[in-house]
Design a protein around this motif. Structure first.
Motif, short mmCIF file in Angstrom:
data_model
loop_
_atom_site.label_atom_id
_atom_site.label_comp_id
_atom_site.label_asym_id
_atom_site.label_seq_id
_atom_site.Cartn_x
_atom_site.Cartn_y
_atom_site.Cartn_z
N UNK A 135 -3.14 6.54 -9.97
CA UNK A 135 -3.18 5.09 -9.79
C UNK A 135 -3.15 4.39 -11.15
N UNK B 291 -10.94 8.53 -8.66
CA UNK B 291 -10.45 7.21 -8.25
C UNK B 291 -10.34 7.15 -6.73
N UNK C 9 -1.52 2.91 0.27
CA UNK C 9 -1.81 3.79 1.42
C UNK C 9 -0.61 4.04 2.31
N UNK D 80 -3.03 3.10 -5.47
CA UNK D 80 -2.24 4.05 -4.72
C UNK D 80 -1.97 3.43 -3.36
N UNK E 39 -13.42 1.97 6.60
CA UNK E 39 -12.95 2.20 5.24
C UNK E 39 -11.59 1.59 4.99
N UNK E 40 -11.33 1.35 3.71
CA UNK E 40 -10.14 0.61 3.29
C UNK E 40 -8.84 1.25 3.76
N UNK E 41 -8.76 2.58 3.60
CA UNK E 41 -7.52 3.28 3.95
C UNK E 41 -7.23 3.16 5.45
N UNK E 42 -8.27 3.40 6.26
CA UNK E 42 -8.10 3.32 7.72
C UNK E 42 -7.76 1.89 8.13
N UNK F 276 -12.36 6.16 0.10
CA UNK F 276 -11.31 7.18 0.14
C UNK F 276 -10.86 7.58 -1.27
N UNK G 274 -14.87 -4.11 2.91
CA UNK G 274 -14.41 -3.19 3.94
C UNK G 274 -15.45 -3.08 5.03
#
Lengths: 364, 123
Positions: free
Chosen positions: A291, B56, A316, A314, A16-19, B33, A12
């Protein structure tokens, strides 16, 4: 940065991964996938030769078009999944997985090296620009490129840099994969990142994007122990190669794969042969917000082991825990409830259709 | 009130015989996150070092270890509802659980802020 397939790869970037995931779904993300293997098969017999390695229609693929393919072993197990493109003039351009590329090259060379010229392209980099704004961003640098539709492509100039682009990718979004000489890769990446829609995206988000899109990751969801039918990749086996087709069979593992395909087809009429097709890859959604990750055991509500999760997190965009895994065929219908054993506790899951997030490929 | 840290990246804020536990800024930064927390049951007793919960993120799952022996007296329901509190406010609103200490002397062996920061920077 993490070591992956002999390369040092970004999982990443600072966002960050989610963004990064959300940016790719909303705008455009740039992925460096240069670790993947690129090669050409050249010669008048290349398509017919390549077709002997895969249960896929290679011969009839028109020039300028791309298709998904599967290299099989003699048991019908998947050696690798790949993309191939008919460049015309007896030349097929192939992209394979980074972790498999050395073995793939040896396999292809050994099996069909006498029928065509197998040309590895280690001096080429590969970039993927993915997302709903990818076409607009790229067209600014390469006017006309927006006219490609999904799974087509050709030679292009991007900001004056010669490249080869296809309208495809592995995120479920519209986008492009761009093969470029290694020496031009840095300049091309900087040009693309200078576009206001584009941000760099790491391997972590590539994984969550492809999982939501229902796409297999080689090594997780498919490998030499899984066949195309068990992996629910029947769509990748065109009619011409199936029983009764004009070029039926003739690929490694034909007997097993065609028998499983017949069992799967009978299953649509409610008569699945569970001995021939014991398990299938399915989508799974957890009914609690927990998850459920790779390697998690799946059980029936009676406590019988029925399968295993091969990818899970999970989602996103899906905003719920999504997974893919293998279950015994009797549990593979969408809507079937199973339970995942997470840290010793049962988590109810429901078999789901794939993808989890609708694909947005540009088909013109 | 003293705040101590563990090498497993939990913080412990202790006063009298009670303590509040969470994960450190460094831990949430490394995890990315946070999307799910599995909190212990109130009333359950854990020994120091036992796994009391799980956190997590999108990319990984990590155990939360009990920094001190004791009984869980309260868990952060707000964190359960919004796991991202562990990212946005790890040292306050993102706390995990409260503990009634069975051996307050264990606190003395935990790291102080300066020692933890040095450890985290090197790990």
């Amino acid at each position: 940065m993490v070591p992956f397939a002999g390369y040092s790869m970004p999982v990443q970037y600072p966002a960050g991964l989610m963004a990064e995931h959300k940016h790719t779904r909303d705008a455009a993300g740039l992925f460096d996938i240069s670790h993947m293997g690129q090669l050409r098969l050249v010669g008048p017999d290349a398509a017919a030769a390549f077709e002997t390695l895969m249960p896929v229609d290679v011969i009839d693929l028109a020039p300028g078009k791309q298709r998904y393919g599967l290299l099989l072993n003699d048991d019908g197990g998947i050696l690798d999944d790949l993309m191939f493109f008919n460049e015309g003039h007896g030349s097929i351009f192939v992209i394979v997985n980074g972790a498999c590329k050395v073995a793939d090259l040896a396999h292809i060379q050994q099996k069909i090296g006498e029928r065509c010229d197998v040309q590895p392209m280690p001096d080429h980099a590969l970039l993927a620009l993915q997302g709903p704004q990818a076409a607009a961003a790229l067209a600014r640098l390469s006017p006309g490129i927006e006219r490609f539709v999904f799974m087509t492509g050709g030679t292009v100039q991007i900001g004056g840099i010669p490249a080869f682009a296809t309208r495809s990718g592995y995120t479920g979004e519209d986008g492009f994969e761009i093969s470029v000489a290694g020496q031009d890769a840095d300049a091309l990446a900087r040009l693309l990142l200078a576009q206001p829609e584009v941000k760099p995206i790491g391997l972590g988000a590539r994984n969550s994007l492809r999982l939501e899109a229902g796409l297999c990751l080689y090594g997780n969801d498919i490998d030499t122990t899984t066949t195309p039918v068990e992996a629910s990749l029947n769509w990748a086996i065109q009619k011409v190669r199936r029983a009764g087709g004009a070029r039926e069979g003739g690929f490694p593992g034909t007997a097993k794969v065609l028998a499983q395909l017949a069992a799967a087809t009978a299953g649509a009429a409610g008569r699945t042969d569970h001995d021939t097709l014991k398990r299938k890859r399915v989508g799974l959604v957890a009914l609690e917000r927990i998850p459920v990750r790779d390697g998690t055991l799946l059980q029936s509500f009676e406590g019988q082991d029925i399968g295993i999760v091969t990818s899970g997190l999970l989602g996103p965009t899906a905003d719920r825990p999504v997974a893919m895994g293998y279950v015994a065929t009797a549990f593979s219908e969408p809507g079937t409830r199973v339970q995942a054993i997470v840290r010793g506790k049962p988590v109810p899951m429901e078999v789901s259709t794939l993808p989890f997030v609708p694909a947005r490929y540009y088909r013109g | 009130m003293s705040i101590k840290y563990t090498k497993d990246h939990e913080w412990v804020s202790a006063e009298g015989g009670a303590a509040t536990v969470g994960i450190t800024v460094h831990a949430q930064d490394a995890l990315g996150d946070v999307v799910f927390v599995d909190l212990p049951e109130v009333g359950k007793t854990f020994a120091q070092g036992e796994v009391a919960g799980v956190v997590e993120s999108v990319k990984a799952a990590a155990d939360v270890f009990m920094p001190v022996s004791g009984e869980i007296t309260e868990v952060n329901e707000a964190l359960r509802a919004d796991p991202s509190l562990a990212n946005t406010d790890p040292l306050a609103a993102g706390w995990f659980f409260k503990v009634k200490l069975s051996d307050p002397a264990q606190l003395d062996a935990l790291l102080d802020a300066a020692t933890y920061d040095k450890f985290a920077a090197e790990s």
